[in-house]
Design an enzyme around this catalytic site. Structure first.
Site, PDB file in Angstrom:
ATOM      1  N   PHE A   1       0.724  -1.035  -0.034  1.00 17.27           N
ATOM      2  CA  PHE A   1      -0.002  -0.010  -0.127  1.00 17.27           C
ATOM      3  C   PHE A   1       0.786   1.326  -0.082  1.00 17.27           C
ATOM      4  O   PHE A   1       1.786   1.281   0.860  1.00 17.27           O
ATOM      5  CB  PHE A   1      -0.942   0.028   1.178  1.00 17.27           C
ATOM      6  CG  PHE A   1      -1.707   1.085   1.189  1.00 17.27           C
ATOM      7  CD1 PHE A   1      -2.606   1.565   0.331  1.00 17.27           C
ATOM      8  CD2 PHE A   1      -1.569   2.127   2.276  1.00 17.27           C
ATOM      9  CE1 PHE A   1      -3.451   2.669   0.519  1.00 17.27           C
ATOM     10  CE2 PHE A   1      -2.360   3.129   2.600  1.00 17.27           C
ATOM     11  CZ  PHE A   1      -3.264   3.571   1.445  1.00 17.27           C
TER      12      PHE A   1
ATOM     13  N   MET B   1      -0.142  33.175 -23.220  1.00 16.86           N
ATOM     14  CA  MET B   1       0.836  32.892 -24.288  1.00 16.86           C
ATOM     15  C   MET B   1       0.474  31.738 -25.121  1.00 16.86           C
ATOM     16  O   MET B   1       1.036  32.008 -26.189  1.00 16.86           O
ATOM     17  CB  MET B   1       1.983  32.483 -22.940  1.00 16.86           C
ATOM     18  CG  MET B   1       3.357  32.042 -24.110  1.00 16.86           C
ATOM     19  SD  MET B   1       3.745  33.869 -24.590  1.00 16.86           S
ATOM     20  CE  MET B   1       4.983  34.498 -23.255  1.00 16.86           C
TER      21      MET B   1
END
Length: 562
Positions: free
Chosen positions: A113, A467
């Site tokens: 895990f 941009m």
């Protein structure tokens, strides 16, 4: 004395002078956080809203101070959330230590895990990384990591520690940090002599400065060198402040959004002296035509940067501060009045201009400069606002501009601003953001308000990805694919919901008042500054074109037929 691995880690951080850590806890790193709790009066921990914010904050802390920034996260997704920040630091040669904790040794390689091979993941984007599986090796590993991060060309180092190591015990003995020596063995006398001869033979020298000059603390030596050889100076985005931006010899940034004066000047010079810059593609444009009239001399601590992108005629490898000291000892005062006059004529005929009377990006930056007397720390996100911040704020000293240059990381600036403010509490700290970038890290406003870190976030909001839209407008037939952000998000209300003061402004007068109030309030503030969606960053060099072909707004009609 015998201590747990977690206690050893904290003691090693104290050895290195670490006073602030940015991070986010989780299962595998719980022992470390328990140890930090016991030492909270010695090391301040800032709980960010996201692990990426922690890595950017450590980066901002490092850029603002020159010290090593520290961030930490737990295993699995906590560790991978640091990756973009680590890569940002790697591309810009910023010294940070990223500390992660992994599952116990017995669980490694079993798909446990929250297990991830973070050392493997980060190998290409760290200067070095470690996985510590033996508590007896932990202290020396931490010490070595800090040395590696600082020495030579700085960079990020990752230390991954298994959970059992954080709990196991070992003998600990305090040690003073090993002094990091400047790299000087590679500075050859014959290279210094050759450089002096090339400089003395030059009639049109130009100095080009990058972030390496800041990393080496070479600003005083650079100033002496520039005035001794009487040369104009251009810089990179990373080199801002290495040379005083208010000095008459300074001509502005070089490259894609550099000034016409710098781009034309470098294209006409006969000698380009490159100090701690690596020749990014955004600087040279067309490599075959870059500084075609010049001999190129490069000073850099990293030999891998010599002849990597641009072929040099001479080079000196080593710490640039020491290189400049040696050159300054041998150079006599020079005079290049005619050349300086020629370069200044480029400035006079091609000044940096913008539309007056309406709220624009350049106006916003200039007003922040005036309000802060040029003494603030400015962090930025990435995009048009970043270029305006580079063009219109005059950086008088190193470590004033914190920005993601090499990786171009949207979401960088707010975390960096928090890190910088924690390091430099007496400085005003502004983060200049675009609305697209603010969406990526606005959760860190909650970090600023949790600890009352008074950063001022200015969102240059044009309701588009500015941009990218600029490129679409100029080079993609005005096909605005997925760049329009004209939705119903109210950033001022978002800010207030996160505990900050929010302003929405759309005129110059409203912005002026908001900035003045934000500075007086001394609390976290967000200013949503609304500008036109089609404002562009000029000058500009088209991708792949030589920098001598930079164009401004006045050239668009002729160049693009509209």
């Amino acid at each position: 004395m015998e201590l747990t691995g977690s206690e050893i880690l904290v003691q090693c951080l104290r050895e290195q002078g670490v006073d602030t850590v940015f991070g986010y806890p989780g299962g595998c790193i719980l022992n470390v956080y328990d140890a930090l709790y016991k030492h909270s009066d010695e090391i301040t921990h800032i709980l960010t809203s996201h692990e990426q914010g922690a890595s950017h904050a450590a980066d901002g802390y490092a850029r603002a101070t020159g010290k090593v920034g520290v961030c930490m996260a737990t295993s699995g997704p906590g560790a991978t959330n640091l990756v973009t920040g680590i890569a940002t630091a790697y591309m810009d040669s910023i010294p940070i230590i990223a500390i992660t904790c992994n599952v116990a040794v017995s669980l490694l390689g079993r798909d446990s895990f929250q297990e991830i091979d973070i050392a493997g993941v980060t190998m290409p984007i760290t200067k070095h990384n470690f996985i510590v599986k033996d508590v007896n090796k932990l202290a020396d590993t931490v010490r070595r990591a800090f040395k590696i991060a600082k020495e030579g060309r700085p960079g990020p180092v990752l230390i991954d520690i298994t959970k059992d190591v954080t709990a196991n015990k070992a003998e600990y003995e305090r040690k003073e940090p090993e002094q990091v020596k400047r790299i000087t063995d590679s500075i050859k006398a014959e290279d210094i002599e050759a450089a002096v001869k090339m400089i003395e033979a030059s009639k049109k020298p130009y100095v080009f400065v990058g972030g390496g000059a800041i990393a080496s603390g070479a600003d005083t030596q650079l100033n002496e060198f520039v005035h001794k050889i009487d040369s104009p100076v251009a810089d990179t985005l990373m080199g801002k402040g290495a040379f005083n931006g208010t000095d008459p010899l300074y001509t502005g940034m070089l490259g894609m959004h550099g000034t016409k004066a710098s781009n034309y000047g470098v294209s006409q010079c006969d000698l380009l002296v490159v100090v701690g810059a690596r020749f990014s593609d955004r600087v040279y444009g067309n490599a075959k035509k870059f500084a075609a009239n010049a001999k190129i001399m490069q000073f850099d601590v990293d030999p891998a940067e010599i002849n990597k992108n641009i072929k040099t005629d001479a080079s000196i490898i080593g710490d640039v501060k020491v290189i400049l000291e040696k050159l300054n000892e041998k150079l006599s005062q020079m005079n290049h009045k005619e050349w300086i006059t020629e370069v200044k004529s480029y400035e006079e005929s091609h000044p940096m201009t913008y539309h007056k009377g309406v709220l624009t990006g350049p106006y916003i930056i200039e007003k922040i400069y005036e309000a802060t007397h040029g003494d603030a720390i400015i962090s930025t996100e990435v995009g048009q606002h970043q270029m305006w911040a580079a063009q219109y704020y005059k950086y008088k000293a190193p470590r004033q501009l914190l920005t993601s240059g090499g990786l171009g990381t949207m979401g960088y600036g707010l975390g960096a601003a928090i890190g910088a403010k924690m390091a430099c509490k007496d400085k005003l700290v502004f983060n200049i953001a675009g609305d697209g970038c603010f969406r990526m890290n606005m959760n860190e406003i909650a970090t600023a308000t949790r600890y009352n870190i008074p950063v001022i976030e200015v969102v240059v909001n044009n309701h588009v990805l500015g941009m990218v839209r600029q490129w679409q407008d100029l080079f993609y037939g005005q096909r605005y694919s997925q760049t329009v952000l004209n939705d119903r998000v109210d950033f001022a209300k978002v800010a207030e919901g996160l505990g900050a003061k929010g302003y929405t402004v759309s005129t110059c007068e409203e912005f002026d008042n908001a900035v003045k109030e934000a500075i007086k309030l001394n609390i976290p503030v967000v200013i949503d500054a609304q500008i036109d969606k089609d404002d562009k960053v000029f000058p500009m060099v088209a991708p792949g074109a030589p920098i001598s072909e930079c164009f401004g707004e006045e050239d668009v009609a002729e160049k693009f037929g509209r």
